[in-house]
Write a protein that holds these residues in place. Structure first.
Motif, PDB file in Angstrom:
ATOM      1  N   GLN A   1       0.836  -1.207   0.000  1.00 41.32           N
ATOM      2  CA  GLN A   1       0.000   0.000   0.000  1.00 41.32           C
ATOM      3  C   GLN A   1       0.866   1.250   0.000  1.00 41.32           C
ATOM      4  N   ALA A   2       1.867   1.287   0.867  1.00 36.34           N
ATOM      5  CA  ALA A   2       2.735   2.459   0.978  1.00 36.34           C
ATOM      6  C   ALA A   2       3.552   2.659  -0.299  1.00 36.34           C
ATOM      7  N   GLN A   3       4.064   1.576  -0.865  1.00 36.60           N
ATOM      8  CA  GLN A   3       4.847   1.665  -2.096  1.00 36.60           C
ATOM      9  C   GLN A   3       3.987   2.206  -3.242  1.00 36.60           C
ATOM     10  N   TYR A   4       2.785   1.685  -3.388  1.00 36.40           N
ATOM     11  CA  TYR A   4       1.883   2.143  -4.441  1.00 36.40           C
ATOM     12  C   TYR A   4       1.531   3.618  -4.239  1.00 36.40           C
ATOM     13  N   LEU A   5       1.238   3.999  -3.006  1.00 35.02           N
ATOM     14  CA  LEU A   5       0.893   5.381  -2.693  1.00 35.02           C
ATOM     15  C   LEU A   5       2.050   6.316  -3.035  1.00 35.02           C
ATOM     16  N   MET A   6       3.255   5.927  -2.642  1.00 33.50           N
ATOM     17  CA  MET A   6       4.428   6.768  -2.880  1.00 33.50           C
ATOM     18  C   MET A   6       4.699   6.931  -4.379  1.00 33.50           C
ATOM     19  N   GLU A   7       4.500   5.877  -5.153  1.00 32.69           N
ATOM     20  CA  GLU A   7       4.834   5.906  -6.575  1.00 32.69           C
ATOM     21  C   GLU A   7       3.736   6.482  -7.463  1.00 32.69           C
ATOM     22  N   ASN A   8       2.499   6.502  -7.005  1.00 29.10           N
ATOM     23  CA  ASN A   8       1.386   6.876  -7.871  1.00 29.10           C
ATOM     24  C   ASN A   8       0.584   8.086  -7.409  1.00 29.10           C
ATOM     25  N   PHE A   9       0.856   8.605  -6.252  1.00 29.93           N
ATOM     26  CA  PHE A   9       0.137   9.760  -5.724  1.00 29.93           C
ATOM     27  C   PHE A   9       1.137  10.786  -5.229  1.00 29.93           C
ATOM     28  N   CYS A  10       0.659  11.958  -4.881  1.00 32.33           N
ATOM     29  CA  CYS A  10       1.540  12.963  -4.272  1.00 32.33           C
ATOM     30  C   CYS A  10       0.919  13.557  -3.019  1.00 32.33           C
ATOM     31  N   ASP A  11      -0.213  12.967  -2.580  1.00 35.18           N
ATOM     32  CA  ASP A  11      -0.791  13.431  -1.322  1.00 35.18           C
ATOM     33  C   ASP A  11      -1.676  12.343  -0.733  1.00 35.18           C
ATOM     34  N   LEU A  12      -1.995  12.528   0.556  1.00 33.48           N
ATOM     35  CA  LEU A  12      -2.876  11.610   1.260  1.00 33.48           C
ATOM     36  C   LEU A  12      -3.867  12.452   2.033  1.00 33.48           C
ATOM     37  N   ASP A  13      -5.133  12.157   1.858  1.00 36.94           N
ATOM     38  CA  ASP A  13      -6.191  12.882   2.563  1.00 36.94           C
ATOM     39  C   ASP A  13      -6.088  12.573   4.052  1.00 36.94           C
ATOM     40  N   MET A  14      -5.780  13.587   4.833  1.00 32.08           N
ATOM     41  CA  MET A  14      -5.605  13.417   6.271  1.00 32.08           C
ATOM     42  C   MET A  14      -6.760  14.027   7.061  1.00 32.08           C
ATOM     43  N   GLY A  15      -7.804  14.448   6.380  1.00 30.07           N
ATOM     44  CA  GLY A  15      -8.920  15.084   7.056  1.00 30.07           C
ATOM     45  C   GLY A  15      -9.009  16.548   6.693  1.00 30.07           C
ATOM     46  N   SER A  16     -10.008  17.204   7.219  1.00 29.61           N
ATOM     47  CA  SER A  16     -10.283  18.577   6.802  1.00 29.61           C
ATOM     48  C   SER A  16      -9.247  19.601   7.279  1.00 29.61           C
ATOM     49  N   ASP A  17      -8.588  19.358   8.394  1.00 29.58           N
ATOM     50  CA  ASP A  17      -7.666  20.353   8.941  1.00 29.58           C
ATOM     51  C   ASP A  17      -6.200  19.987   8.780  1.00 29.58           C
ATOM     52  N   SER A  18      -5.892  18.928   8.051  1.00 29.58           N
ATOM     53  CA  SER A  18      -4.499  18.550   7.889  1.00 29.58           C
ATOM     54  C   SER A  18      -4.205  18.041   6.488  1.00 29.58           C
ATOM     55  N   TYR A  19      -2.929  17.978   6.173  1.00 29.76           N
ATOM     56  CA  TYR A  19      -2.523  17.531   4.847  1.00 29.76           C
ATOM     57  C   TYR A  19      -1.170  16.840   4.927  1.00 29.76           C
ATOM     58  N   LEU A  20      -0.915  16.003   3.947  1.00 24.68           N
ATOM     59  CA  LEU A  20       0.377  15.372   3.749  1.00 24.68           C
ATOM     60  C   LEU A  20       0.596  15.297   2.247  1.00 24.68           C
ATOM     61  N   GLN A  21       1.674  15.935   1.781  1.00 25.98           N
ATOM     62  CA  GLN A  21       2.001  15.962   0.351  1.00 25.98           C
ATOM     63  C   GLN A  21       3.481  15.650   0.183  1.00 25.98           C
ATOM     64  N   TRP A  22       3.835  15.005  -0.934  1.00 24.71           N
ATOM     65  CA  TRP A  22       5.235  14.719  -1.222  1.00 24.71           C
ATOM     66  C   TRP A  22       5.480  14.872  -2.716  1.00 24.71           C
ATOM     67  N   TYR A  23       6.684  15.324  -3.032  1.00 26.73           N
ATOM     68  CA  TYR A  23       7.057  15.571  -4.419  1.00 26.73           C
ATOM     69  C   TYR A  23       8.480  15.075  -4.645  1.00 26.73           C
ATOM     70  N   VAL A  24       8.712  14.379  -5.753  1.00 23.87           N
ATOM     71  CA  VAL A  24      10.038  13.890  -6.104  1.00 23.87           C
ATOM     72  C   VAL A  24      10.949  15.078  -6.383  1.00 23.87           C
ATOM     73  N   ILE A  25      12.196  14.961  -5.936  1.00 24.24           N
ATOM     74  CA  ILE A  25      13.191  15.988  -6.241  1.00 24.24           C
ATOM     75  C   ILE A  25      14.443  15.329  -6.819  1.00 24.24           C
ATOM     76  N   ARG A  26      15.108  16.052  -7.676  1.00 23.87           N
ATOM     77  CA  ARG A  26      16.423  15.692  -8.215  1.00 23.87           C
ATOM     78  C   ARG A  26      17.385  16.773  -7.755  1.00 23.87           C
ATOM     79  N   LEU A  27      18.511  16.376  -7.244  1.00 27.58           N
ATOM     80  CA  LEU A  27      19.465  17.350  -6.716  1.00 27.58           C
ATOM     81  C   LEU A  27      20.470  17.836  -7.751  1.00 27.58           C
ATOM     82  N   GLU A  28      20.551  17.163  -8.900  1.00 32.50           N
ATOM     83  CA  GLU A  28      21.442  17.582  -9.983  1.00 32.50           C
ATOM     84  C   GLU A  28      20.666  17.795 -11.247  1.00 32.50           C
ATOM     85  N   LYS A  29      21.158  18.674 -12.086  1.00 32.97           N
ATOM     86  CA  LYS A  29      20.557  18.877 -13.395  1.00 32.97           C
ATOM     87  C   LYS A  29      21.020  17.823 -14.342  1.00 32.97           C
TER      88      LYS A  29
END
Length: 85
Positions: free
Chosen positions: A57-85
C-alpha cells in the motif's frame, strides 16, 4: 525518446500540517507512509483497499500519488526531487 534523468529521484520534499518542509529519502518516506497507513486500515483510499500488505500500500501510494487525505484540517504531500541537473 525521453531522457532517463526524467525517471531519477534523489528524494522527496514532504509538506505536512504544522511542520517545516522536510527532505526525505525514498526509504524514509516509505516508512512514514507505512506508519500512517497502519493506523488507517479502515479508511484507505479505494486504490489501496485491494492490496494485502501495508508495504504494498505504501509503495503504491508513494509511486502513484503525491498526497494523502488526512482530514479537513491537515494535509500530507510529497514531491520527487532531483538534486542535480
Amino acid at each position: 525518446m525521453p531522457d532517463s534523468i526524467m525517471y531519477q529521484e534523489d528524494g522527496f520534499v514532504v509538506l505536512e500540517t504544522d511542520q517545516p518542509e522536510q527532505i526525505l529519502t525514498s526509504q524514509e518516506l516509505l516508512e512514514k507512509l507505512k506508519a500512517i497507513l497502519l493506523t488507517r486500515q479502515d479508511d484507505l483510499p479505494k486504490e489501496l483497499e485491494k492490496m494485502t500488505t501495508v508495504e504494498d500500500q505504501a509503495q503504491y501510494l508513494m509511486e502513484n500519488f503525491c498526497d494523502l487525505d488526512m482530514g479537513s484540517d491537515s494535509y500530507l504531500q510529497w514531491y520527487v526531487i532531483r538534486l542535480e541537473k
